[in-house]
Design a protein around this motif. Structure first.
Motif, PDB file in Angstrom:
ATOM      1  N   GLY A   1       0.795  -1.212   0.000  1.00  0.00           N
ATOM      2  CA  GLY A   1       0.000   0.000   0.000  1.00  0.00           C
ATOM      3  C   GLY A   1       0.829   1.265   0.000  1.00  0.00           C
ATOM      4  O   GLY A   1       2.045   1.233  -0.117  1.00  0.00           O
TER       5      GLY A   1
ATOM      6  N   LEU B   1      -1.425   6.864   4.173  1.00  0.00           N
ATOM      7  CA  LEU B   1      -2.678   7.615   4.163  1.00  0.00           C
ATOM      8  C   LEU B   1      -2.445   9.066   3.753  1.00  0.00           C
ATOM      9  O   LEU B   1      -3.206   9.631   2.976  1.00  0.00           O
ATOM     10  CB  LEU B   1      -3.348   7.555   5.542  1.00  0.00           C
TER      11      LEU B   1
ATOM     12  N   LYS C   1      -2.263   9.313   0.084  1.00  0.00           N
ATOM     13  CA  LYS C   1      -3.585   9.177  -0.535  1.00  0.00           C
ATOM     14  C   LYS C   1      -4.369  10.492  -0.465  1.00  0.00           C
ATOM     15  O   LYS C   1      -4.956  10.928  -1.443  1.00  0.00           O
ATOM     16  CB  LYS C   1      -4.401   8.086   0.162  1.00  0.00           C
TER      17      LYS C   1
ATOM     18  N   ILE D   1      -5.424  12.775  -3.759  1.00  0.00           N
ATOM     19  CA  ILE D   1      -6.825  13.033  -4.093  1.00  0.00           C
ATOM     20  C   ILE D   1      -7.138  14.527  -4.046  1.00  0.00           C
ATOM     21  O   ILE D   1      -7.838  15.050  -4.929  1.00  0.00           O
ATOM     22  CB  ILE D   1      -7.753  12.209  -3.183  1.00  0.00           C
TER      23      ILE D   1
ATOM     24  N   THR E   1      -9.691   8.324  -8.563  1.00  0.00           N
ATOM     25  CA  THR E   1      -9.982   8.427  -7.128  1.00  0.00           C
ATOM     26  C   THR E   1     -10.357   7.059  -6.565  1.00  0.00           C
ATOM     27  O   THR E   1      -9.866   6.660  -5.502  1.00  0.00           O
ATOM     28  CB  THR E   1     -11.117   9.441  -6.868  1.00  0.00           C
TER      29      THR E   1
ATOM     30  N   ILE F   1      -7.178   4.933  -6.280  1.00  0.00           N
ATOM     31  CA  ILE F   1      -6.337   5.350  -5.154  1.00  0.00           C
ATOM     32  C   ILE F   1      -6.955   4.887  -3.835  1.00  0.00           C
ATOM     33  O   ILE F   1      -6.259   4.363  -2.962  1.00  0.00           O
ATOM     34  CB  ILE F   1      -6.139   6.890  -5.131  1.00  0.00           C
ATOM     35  N   LEU F   2      -8.257   5.051  -3.690  1.00  0.00           N
ATOM     36  CA  LEU F   2      -8.922   4.630  -2.458  1.00  0.00           C
ATOM     37  C   LEU F   2      -8.931   3.116  -2.295  1.00  0.00           C
ATOM     38  O   LEU F   2      -8.953   2.612  -1.168  1.00  0.00           O
ATOM     39  CB  LEU F   2     -10.347   5.184  -2.412  1.00  0.00           C
TER      40      LEU F   2
ATOM     41  N   THR G   1      -3.937   0.884   2.459  1.00  0.00           N
ATOM     42  CA  THR G   1      -3.309   2.015   3.141  1.00  0.00           C
ATOM     43  C   THR G   1      -2.227   1.487   4.070  1.00  0.00           C
ATOM     44  O   THR G   1      -2.486   0.620   4.908  1.00  0.00           O
ATOM     45  CB  THR G   1      -4.367   2.795   3.954  1.00  0.00           C
TER      46      THR G   1
END
Length: 128
Positions: A71, A74, A77, A81, A113, A116-117, A121
């Motif tokens: 991953g 966070l 990420k 975004i 998006t 990526i989500l 993480t």
């Protein structure tokens, strides 16, 4: 691959590398995506540069974590975004007059998006 394409990839990879390095220092720039782009460009153009990047003590861990499926952090990420939506919103509302292009751009941004989500993480405890 012809030499022009190879040089373009090396130059692009180096530009992404500089942005990734700046991302380590500056909180607004994401490090991991730029290093992944660097790895892609170097991987397609120069085995020597690609191996250097993966073996680098400071930078190699970001790419290896992603490749292993561990991953991305966070923080990365969130920054990815936010930058994605901020720059795309500006482009859609102020730069592009064609509705069809706006719709396509929105679809692409929603897909990116989601991607990526959907990535795992990397928690603070898992960092190496």
């Amino acid at each position: 691959m012809n030499s022009i394409t190879r040089y373009i990839l090396i130059i692009s990879g180096t530009l992404f590398l500089v942005l990734g390095l700046l991302g380590i220092i500056l909180p607004i720039l994401p490090t991991t995506p730029f290093l992944l782009l660097t790895a892609y460009c170097y991987g397609k153009s120069s085995e020597k540069l690609h191996n250097w990047l993966l073996d680098n003590k400071l930078l190699g861990k970001y790419i290896k974590q992603f490749k292993k499926g561990e991953g991305i952090p966070l923080r990365a990420k969130i920054i990815i975004i936010l930058l994605l939506w901020t720059s795309t919103s500006y482009t859609i509302f102020f730069l592009i007059p064609i509705v069809f292009v706006k719709v396509i751009l929105c679809i692409v941004v929603i897909w990116v998006t989601y991607y990526i989500l959907s990535l795992k993480t990397l928690s603070i405890n898992e960092k190496t």
